[in-house]
Design a protein around this motif. Structure first.
Motif, PDB file in Angstrom:
ATOM      1  N   PHE A 186       0.947  -1.372  -0.110  1.00  0.00           N
ATOM      2  CA  PHE A 186       0.244  -0.471  -0.396  1.00  0.00           C
ATOM      3  C   PHE A 186       1.143   1.349   0.495  1.00  0.00           C
ATOM      4  CE2 PHE A 186      -2.125   3.190   3.324  1.00  0.00           C
ATOM      5  CZ  PHE A 186      -2.943   3.598   1.501  1.00  0.00           C
ATOM      6  N   GLU A 187       1.753   1.315   0.860  1.00  0.00           N
ATOM      7  CA  GLU A 187       3.010   2.388   0.710  1.00  0.00           C
ATOM      8  C   GLU A 187       3.500   2.861   0.114  1.00  0.00           C
ATOM      9  OE1 GLU A 187       6.371   4.411   4.477  1.00  0.00           O
ATOM     10  OE2 GLU A 187       4.085   3.306   4.612  1.00  0.00           O
ATOM     11  N   THR A 188       4.465   1.972  -0.894  1.00  0.00           N
ATOM     12  CA  THR A 188       5.247   1.942  -1.712  1.00  0.00           C
ATOM     13  C   THR A 188       4.649   1.827  -3.167  1.00  0.00           C
ATOM     14  OG1 THR A 188       5.561  -0.246  -2.132  1.00  0.00           O
ATOM     15  CG2 THR A 188       6.441   1.051  -0.452  1.00  0.00           C
ATOM     16  N   GLY A 189       2.895   0.697  -3.108  1.00  0.00           N
ATOM     17  CA  GLY A 189       2.729   0.815  -4.509  1.00  0.00           C
ATOM     18  C   GLY A 189       2.949   0.069  -5.215  1.00  0.00           C
ATOM     19  N   CYS A 190       4.438  -0.787  -4.842  1.00  0.00           N
ATOM     20  CA  CYS A 190       4.777  -2.321  -5.273  1.00  0.00           C
ATOM     21  C   CYS A 190       4.669  -3.729  -5.789  1.00  0.00           C
ATOM     22  CB  CYS A 190       6.174  -2.755  -4.458  1.00  0.00           C
ATOM     23  SG  CYS A 190       5.655  -3.721  -3.444  1.00  0.00           S
ATOM     24  N   ARG A 191       4.568  -3.640  -7.082  1.00  0.00           N
ATOM     25  CA  ARG A 191       4.247  -5.618  -7.770  1.00  0.00           C
ATOM     26  C   ARG A 191       4.600  -6.240  -6.591  1.00  0.00           C
ATOM     27  NH1 ARG A 191       6.959  -2.668 -11.503  1.00  0.00           N
ATOM     28  NH2 ARG A 191       4.907  -1.908 -13.644  1.00  0.00           N
ATOM     29  N   ILE A 192       3.423  -7.555  -6.811  1.00  0.00           N
ATOM     30  CA  ILE A 192       4.130  -8.322  -5.512  1.00  0.00           C
ATOM     31  C   ILE A 192       4.782  -8.800  -6.019  1.00  0.00           C
ATOM     32  CG2 ILE A 192       1.934 -10.347  -7.024  1.00  0.00           C
ATOM     33  CD1 ILE A 192       2.710 -10.006  -2.894  1.00  0.00           C
ATOM     34  N   GLY A 193       5.536  -9.261  -7.051  1.00  0.00           N
ATOM     35  CA  GLY A 193       6.565 -10.213  -7.092  1.00  0.00           C
ATOM     36  C   GLY A 193       7.764  -8.839  -7.005  1.00  0.00           C
ATOM     37  N   GLN A 194       7.917  -7.468  -6.650  1.00  0.00           N
ATOM     38  CA  GLN A 194       8.531  -6.850  -6.248  1.00  0.00           C
ATOM     39  C   GLN A 194       8.909  -6.900  -4.347  1.00  0.00           C
ATOM     40  OE1 GLN A 194       8.109  -3.087  -7.461  1.00  0.00           O
ATOM     41  NE2 GLN A 194       8.754  -2.529  -9.239  1.00  0.00           N
ATOM     42  N   ALA A 195       7.697  -7.712  -3.868  1.00  0.00           N
ATOM     43  CA  ALA A 195       7.915  -7.498  -3.189  1.00  0.00           C
ATOM     44  C   ALA A 195       8.704  -8.957  -2.289  1.00  0.00           C
ATOM     45  CB  ALA A 195       6.025  -8.048  -2.008  1.00  0.00           C
ATOM     46  N   LEU A 196       7.965  -9.821  -2.800  1.00  0.00           N
ATOM     47  CA  LEU A 196       8.714 -11.099  -2.781  1.00  0.00           C
ATOM     48  C   LEU A 196       9.747 -11.228  -2.821  1.00  0.00           C
ATOM     49  CD1 LEU A 196       5.452 -13.434  -3.700  1.00  0.00           C
ATOM     50  CD2 LEU A 196       6.180 -12.762  -1.679  1.00  0.00           C
ATOM     51  N   GLY A 197      10.356 -10.316  -3.749  1.00  0.00           N
ATOM     52  CA  GLY A 197      11.408 -10.864  -3.972  1.00  0.00           C
ATOM     53  C   GLY A 197      12.645  -9.650  -3.319  1.00  0.00           C
ATOM     54  N   LEU A 198      12.280  -8.970  -2.714  1.00  0.00           N
ATOM     55  CA  LEU A 198      13.010  -7.943  -1.640  1.00  0.00           C
ATOM     56  C   LEU A 198      14.111  -9.071  -0.711  1.00  0.00           C
ATOM     57  CD1 LEU A 198      12.750  -4.788  -1.636  1.00  0.00           C
ATOM     58  CD2 LEU A 198      11.201  -5.460   1.030  1.00  0.00           C
ATOM     59  N   ARG A 199      15.148  -8.579  -0.267  1.00  0.00           N
ATOM     60  CA  ARG A 199      15.787  -8.859   0.165  1.00  0.00           C
ATOM     61  C   ARG A 199      16.514  -7.866   1.302  1.00  0.00           C
ATOM     62  NH1 ARG A 199      18.824 -12.580  -3.064  1.00  0.00           N
ATOM     63  NH2 ARG A 199      17.116 -12.563  -4.405  1.00  0.00           N
ATOM     64  N   HIS A 200      16.765  -8.893   2.661  1.00  0.00           N
ATOM     65  CA  HIS A 200      16.863  -7.599   3.745  1.00  0.00           C
ATOM     66  C   HIS A 200      17.990  -5.806   3.111  1.00  0.00           C
ATOM     67  CE1 HIS A 200      15.218 -10.107   6.285  1.00  0.00           C
ATOM     68  NE2 HIS A 200      16.461 -10.725   6.142  1.00  0.00           N
ATOM     69  N   GLU A 201      19.044  -6.687   2.266  1.00  0.00           N
ATOM     70  CA  GLU A 201      20.494  -5.736   1.724  1.00  0.00           C
ATOM     71  C   GLU A 201      19.317  -4.539   1.141  1.00  0.00           C
ATOM     72  OE1 GLU A 201      22.548  -7.086  -2.153  1.00  0.00           O
ATOM     73  OE2 GLU A 201      21.526  -8.849  -0.770  1.00  0.00           O
ATOM     74  N   ASP A 202      18.034  -4.822   0.737  1.00  0.00           N
ATOM     75  CA  ASP A 202      17.347  -4.008   0.186  1.00  0.00           C
ATOM     76  C   ASP A 202      16.918  -2.276   0.591  1.00  0.00           C
ATOM     77  OD1 ASP A 202      18.118  -5.476  -2.505  1.00  0.00           O
ATOM     78  OD2 ASP A 202      16.164  -6.195  -1.984  1.00  0.00           O
ATOM     79  N   ILE A 203      17.255  -2.930   2.402  1.00  0.00           N
ATOM     80  CA  ILE A 203      16.300  -1.953   3.327  1.00  0.00           C
ATOM     81  C   ILE A 203      17.576  -1.374   3.391  1.00  0.00           C
ATOM     82  CG2 ILE A 203      14.570  -2.524   5.321  1.00  0.00           C
ATOM     83  CD1 ILE A 203      13.274  -4.135   4.204  1.00  0.00           C
ATOM     84  N   ASN A 204      16.808  -0.010   3.409  1.00  0.00           N
ATOM     85  CA  ASN A 204      18.556   0.614   4.061  1.00  0.00           C
ATOM     86  C   ASN A 204      17.606   1.725   5.091  1.00  0.00           C
ATOM     87  OD1 ASN A 204      19.926   3.029   5.088  1.00  0.00           O
ATOM     88  ND2 ASN A 204      21.006   2.664   2.504  1.00  0.00           N
ATOM     89  N   THR A 205      17.520   1.088   6.573  1.00  0.00           N
ATOM     90  CA  THR A 205      17.314   2.521   7.430  1.00  0.00           C
ATOM     91  C   THR A 205      17.321   3.703   7.937  1.00  0.00           C
ATOM     92  OG1 THR A 205      18.114   1.145   9.499  1.00  0.00           O
ATOM     93  CG2 THR A 205      15.782  -0.055   8.666  1.00  0.00           C
ATOM     94  N   PRO A 293      -3.324  -8.246  -3.759  1.00  0.00           N
ATOM     95  CA  PRO A 293      -2.965  -6.727  -4.114  1.00  0.00           C
ATOM     96  C   PRO A 293      -2.815  -6.033  -5.075  1.00  0.00           C
ATOM     97  CG  PRO A 293      -2.334 -10.313  -4.009  1.00  0.00           C
ATOM     98  CD  PRO A 293      -3.816  -9.817  -4.143  1.00  0.00           C
ATOM     99  N   HIS A 294      -2.758  -6.179  -6.291  1.00  0.00           N
ATOM    100  CA  HIS A 294      -2.413  -4.986  -6.988  1.00  0.00           C
ATOM    101  C   HIS A 294      -3.417  -4.349  -6.973  1.00  0.00           C
ATOM    102  CE1 HIS A 294      -0.403  -4.689 -10.499  1.00  0.00           C
ATOM    103  NE2 HIS A 294      -0.750  -3.906 -11.315  1.00  0.00           N
ATOM    104  N   LEU A 295      -4.326  -4.432  -6.438  1.00  0.00           N
ATOM    105  CA  LEU A 295      -5.658  -2.915  -5.791  1.00  0.00           C
ATOM    106  C   LEU A 295      -5.005  -2.320  -4.674  1.00  0.00           C
ATOM    107  CD1 LEU A 295      -8.104  -2.276  -7.047  1.00  0.00           C
ATOM    108  CD2 LEU A 295      -8.945  -3.643  -4.536  1.00  0.00           C
ATOM    109  N   PHE A 296      -3.633  -2.572  -3.947  1.00  0.00           N
ATOM    110  CA  PHE A 296      -3.039  -1.678  -3.457  1.00  0.00           C
ATOM    111  C   PHE A 296      -2.314  -0.532  -4.199  1.00  0.00           C
ATOM    112  CE2 PHE A 296      -3.340  -5.037  -0.055  1.00  0.00           C
ATOM    113  CZ  PHE A 296      -3.933  -4.378   0.860  1.00  0.00           C
ATOM    114  N   ARG A 297      -1.861  -1.511  -5.399  1.00  0.00           N
ATOM    115  CA  ARG A 297      -0.849  -0.281  -6.308  1.00  0.00           C
ATOM    116  C   ARG A 297      -1.946   0.482  -6.832  1.00  0.00           C
ATOM    117  NH1 ARG A 297       3.811  -0.649  -9.257  1.00  0.00           N
ATOM    118  NH2 ARG A 297       3.436   0.494 -11.171  1.00  0.00           N
ATOM    119  N   HIS A 298      -2.870   0.144  -7.342  1.00  0.00           N
ATOM    120  CA  HIS A 298      -3.627   0.797  -7.377  1.00  0.00           C
ATOM    121  C   HIS A 298      -4.229   2.420  -6.517  1.00  0.00           C
ATOM    122  CE1 HIS A 298      -4.160  -1.276 -11.345  1.00  0.00           C
ATOM    123  NE2 HIS A 298      -5.095  -2.017 -11.330  1.00  0.00           N
ATOM    124  N   THR A 299      -4.100   2.405  -6.160  1.00  0.00           N
ATOM    125  CA  THR A 299      -5.023   3.223  -4.182  1.00  0.00           C
ATOM    126  C   THR A 299      -3.900   4.153  -4.387  1.00  0.00           C
ATOM    127  OG1 THR A 299      -6.311   1.334  -3.454  1.00  0.00           O
ATOM    128  CG2 THR A 299      -5.694   3.061  -2.654  1.00  0.00           C
TER     129      THR A 299
END
Length: 351
Positions: A186-205, A293-299
């Motif tokens: 919802f917050e990023t509008g990312c696709r479900i494939g992008q979310a499932l492919g996310l690795r810990h190294e991709d998150i910069n706190t 899931p894609h409804l979050f992206r549209h929103t």
């Protein structure tokens, strides 16, 4: 890594060589598995139609393409009568146009080999007002390619969720992992494939960002459509939820992926599409909200534009290849948008 691909076989189980060659080219061009599957399915449907007419693949004509479009809308055996008020499966214009596009591209491929009707399926005309101009637009006379058979589609703004519905879905999540996944989309509008492919190294706190990286070696076969990494700013609340998830549920698991199986399947392995869809079904029942899931992206996309975010910025955040994709999908306004804009500028207040 071996690329995933598809093929088409005839009624006797033999590979249709011409279609197989075309799908191999699509694979070499690194089209996504979902796109390849859709192309294969569309061409299989085209072959079924030609078989009903007893027409060879290379003997097909543009007239057959016209008939194919009508058959896709109202499937019926050749030579059979159908009641005018009979109910039956009717594909949407968008689905028909996708199938027609697959046929056009296939015969365009054959035309480069000097066979088939590819050259007859397109015609060129002088460019007019409203046609997209390329890099050299305006320097010389331009022509655009038109495909003769295409159904008219009604442009609709994609369906969206209300704030209350989004909150209801989040509240229905009994696990931090599930809440993080829904909140992330919802917050990023990312696709479900992008979310499932996310690795810990991709998150910069520290920077409060996450990077959506295209990867073709994901163990869960997750894929996003973007070709380049894109760093997306996120709120601290989302990062706090990620931290809580790591401490409360993820624990000491040795895995690079953010979203993993923790209670079902092989614990510690990346979540797959089917696990997410199973979760979505449970959330639908709990929240009483019909969503996908894609409804979050549209929103998310609609909220960006309604908040006044520039189209080119929204396009970057949505990882679209072109701003034209964003404009075509989300750029048109509905009645409420028009009324809100008139109120904002004070135009209706004086009436």
């Amino acid at each position: 890594m071996r690329n995933e691909t598809y093929t088409v076989v005839d009624g006797k189980g033999r590979v249709v060589e011409l279609v197989d060659d075309y799908l191999a080219l699509c694979t070499d061009r690194e089209q996504s598995p979902n796109t390849l599957r859709a192309r294969a399915f569309d061409l299989k449907t085209w072959l079924v139609f030609l078989q009903l007419l007893d027409v060879d693949l290379l003997a097909a004509s543009p007239e057959h393409v016209d008939q194919f479009a009508g058959w896709l809308r109202r499937p019926i055996q050749p030579g059979r009568l159908r009641s005018a008020d009979a109910d039956g499966p009717a594909r949407e214009p968008s689905t028909v146009n996708r199938a027609l596009n697959s046929v056009y591209m296939f015969y365009g491929f054959l035309a480069r080999r000097g066979v088939g009707m590819g050259a007859q399926l397109t015609h060129r005309r002088a460019a007019g007002i409203g046609d997209y101009g390329g890099f050299l637009a305006g320097i010389g006379e331009r022509e655009v390619t038109r495909r003769p058979t295409r159904l008219k589609q009604v442009r609709r703004r994609p369906a969206t969720l209300t704030d209350a519905e989004v909150q209801g879905i989040l509240d229905a999540c009994e696990r931090l992992r599930d809440r993080l996944l829904m909140a992330l989309m919802f917050e990023t509008g990312c696709r479900i494939g992008q979310a499932l492919g996310l690795r810990h190294e991709d998150i910069n706190t520290d920077r409060r960002t996450l990077t959506l990286r295209p990867r073709e070696d994901n163990a869960n076969r997750a894929r996003g459509k973007s070709h380049d990494p894109k760093e997306i700013p996120v709120r601290q609340a989302l990062l706090d939820l990620y931290t809580d998830y790591l401490f409360a549920e993820y624990g000491e698991l040795d895995c690079d992926y953010v979203f993993v199986n923790l209670w079902n399947g092989t614990v510690g392995t990346p979540m797959g599409y089917w696990a997410v869809m199973s979760l979505v079904k449970r959330l639908r029942r709990r929240a009483g909200i019909d969503f996908h899931p894609h409804l979050f992206r549209h929103t998310h996309a609609t909220a960006l534009l309604r908040a006044g975010v520039r189209l080119e910025v929204a396009s970057e955040l949505l990882t679209h290849r072109s701003v034209h994709t964003t404009a075509d999908t989300y750029g048109h306004l509905d009645t409420d948008d028009l009324a809100d804009e008139l109120d904002r500028v004070g135009f209706r207040g004086s009436w």
